[in-house]
Scaffold this motif. Sequence first.
Motif, PDB file in Angstrom:
ATOM      1  N   ASN A 115       0.821  -1.209   0.000  1.00  0.00           N
ATOM      2  CA  ASN A 115       0.000   0.000   0.000  1.00  0.00           C
ATOM      3  C   ASN A 115       0.858   1.263   0.000  1.00  0.00           C
ATOM      4  O   ASN A 115       0.467   2.302   0.508  1.00  0.00           O
ATOM      5  N   ARG A 116       2.046   1.136  -0.619  1.00  0.00           N
ATOM      6  CA  ARG A 116       2.945   2.273  -0.771  1.00  0.00           C
ATOM      7  C   ARG A 116       3.514   2.292  -2.187  1.00  0.00           C
ATOM      8  O   ARG A 116       3.562   1.270  -2.854  1.00  0.00           O
ATOM      9  N   LEU A 117       3.992   3.467  -2.569  1.00  0.00           N
ATOM     10  CA  LEU A 117       4.617   3.628  -3.869  1.00  0.00           C
ATOM     11  C   LEU A 117       5.914   4.402  -3.666  1.00  0.00           C
ATOM     12  O   LEU A 117       5.896   5.555  -3.226  1.00  0.00           O
ATOM     13  N   GLY A 118       7.034   3.742  -3.939  1.00  0.00           N
ATOM     14  CA  GLY A 118       8.328   4.382  -3.719  1.00  0.00           C
ATOM     15  C   GLY A 118       8.573   4.734  -2.277  1.00  0.00           C
ATOM     16  O   GLY A 118       9.249   5.732  -1.971  1.00  0.00           O
ATOM     17  N   GLY A 119       8.020   3.919  -1.379  1.00  0.00           N
ATOM     18  CA  GLY A 119       8.202   4.160   0.048  1.00  0.00           C
ATOM     19  C   GLY A 119       7.234   5.169   0.632  1.00  0.00           C
ATOM     20  O   GLY A 119       7.232   5.411   1.846  1.00  0.00           O
ATOM     21  N   LEU A 120       6.396   5.772  -0.187  1.00  0.00           N
ATOM     22  CA  LEU A 120       5.443   6.774   0.289  1.00  0.00           C
ATOM     23  C   LEU A 120       4.044   6.184   0.354  1.00  0.00           C
ATOM     24  O   LEU A 120       3.679   5.333  -0.465  1.00  0.00           O
ATOM     25  N   THR A 121       3.261   6.647   1.322  1.00  0.00           N
ATOM     26  CA  THR A 121       1.847   6.287   1.319  1.00  0.00           C
ATOM     27  C   THR A 121       1.195   6.968   0.112  1.00  0.00           C
ATOM     28  O   THR A 121       1.741   7.929  -0.442  1.00  0.00           O
ATOM     29  N   PHE A 122       0.025   6.482  -0.270  1.00  0.00           N
ATOM     30  CA  PHE A 122      -0.642   7.076  -1.429  1.00  0.00           C
ATOM     31  C   PHE A 122      -1.016   8.541  -1.163  1.00  0.00           C
ATOM     32  O   PHE A 122      -1.013   9.357  -2.077  1.00  0.00           O
ATOM     33  N   ARG A 123      -1.341   8.867   0.088  1.00  0.00           N
ATOM     34  CA  ARG A 123      -1.641  10.257   0.436  1.00  0.00           C
ATOM     35  C   ARG A 123      -0.382  11.113   0.274  1.00  0.00           C
ATOM     36  O   ARG A 123      -0.452  12.235  -0.232  1.00  0.00           O
ATOM     37  N   GLU A 124       0.765  10.557   0.655  1.00  0.00           N
ATOM     38  CA  GLU A 124       2.022  11.296   0.484  1.00  0.00           C
ATOM     39  C   GLU A 124       2.381  11.450  -1.005  1.00  0.00           C
ATOM     40  O   GLU A 124       2.916  12.486  -1.406  1.00  0.00           O
TER      41      GLU A 124
END
Length: 339
Positions: A64-73
């Motif tokens: 549930n992350r992309l490139g270590g970031l949450t989707f909200r981030e």
Amino acid sequence: MRRDLSLIRRLEKIEKEMGYCQIKLEKEQRLTVQAEFLFIHRSQIAAAVEKYSGQVTESEIHGNRLGGLTFREVQTEVGTGVRPERVLALRELFRSVGLLSPLRDELELLERESEEIGEKLSTFLAFHKKKEGLEQERRSALRGFQMHGGETVLRISAEFEETEQNWNVLTEDLMNFDEALFHVGRAVDYLNSARNFILSSRSQFLVEEWVNDGYLIDLFKHSTVGRTKEMVDGADRNLKMALRELLCLKDYVPQAEDFEQLLLPFIDLLFDDLFVEGRLTSILKFIERRLSRAEALRRNLDERREAVFEQQHEKEETRERLFHQIGDERRKLSLAPPF
């Protein structure tokens, strides 16, 4: 007279077999074009698989992350636009997650198809030798008649050979058009389904909710958005198969914009809808635009196919008439004196 008829029948048999060889050799040329197309296409897909395989891990695909970031981030990062290189990296990673699985499936399919075409092409080698042998038999048989080079039968025979070659080309063109129309029709069906799924997604898939609590696997595998992506992928593959058929045609140049990629721009636009727009707008417009183009392509190909059918029918009638005329003219010839 018996010997006359026997020699004429022999020549007719030889020429019918030669005609069959010509049909096979025309088909071989077209399969060679398709084999070259598959080689280039397979090389491109293999390069893409290698590229994206090195950018994403299985844990990320299911996370549930992309490139270590949450989707909200990710949404915040994209929205601020302060670090454009970071946004490009996130977009590329999103591409990897969305494209890797269908690209692997397509590569496997292309490898099987390449093997099948290679096997088919190997069966045509015998027809080259057979044609050469038949041409020798024909020359030998023609020496059985007294001819000086100006006979009507020679002119008609030359016209018949040209007509038959044109008929062979048009007959193969019809087969290629039929295959292409089938695949374009499938592409239209897939894009219609994609449109329906994305319309459902606008009410069933809540972008804001997914950004807060969703997973990538849910997006691409277990949602109406994922089903939309599958339909777009199906349309993409069928358009490539249609293009493979159309490249074989003698008098048709495919328009590049009719066969532009579908899946990659869809994934890019989905990234924008999720992390920039916050609603599924861009992908709907994209699908509707490509659906309209695919429908126009189908109409255009159908019209061209009908025109080729008319030409082929005319050539077939001419071919039959000339074939009978050759027989009639040969019956007027005298046999060469025995040695």
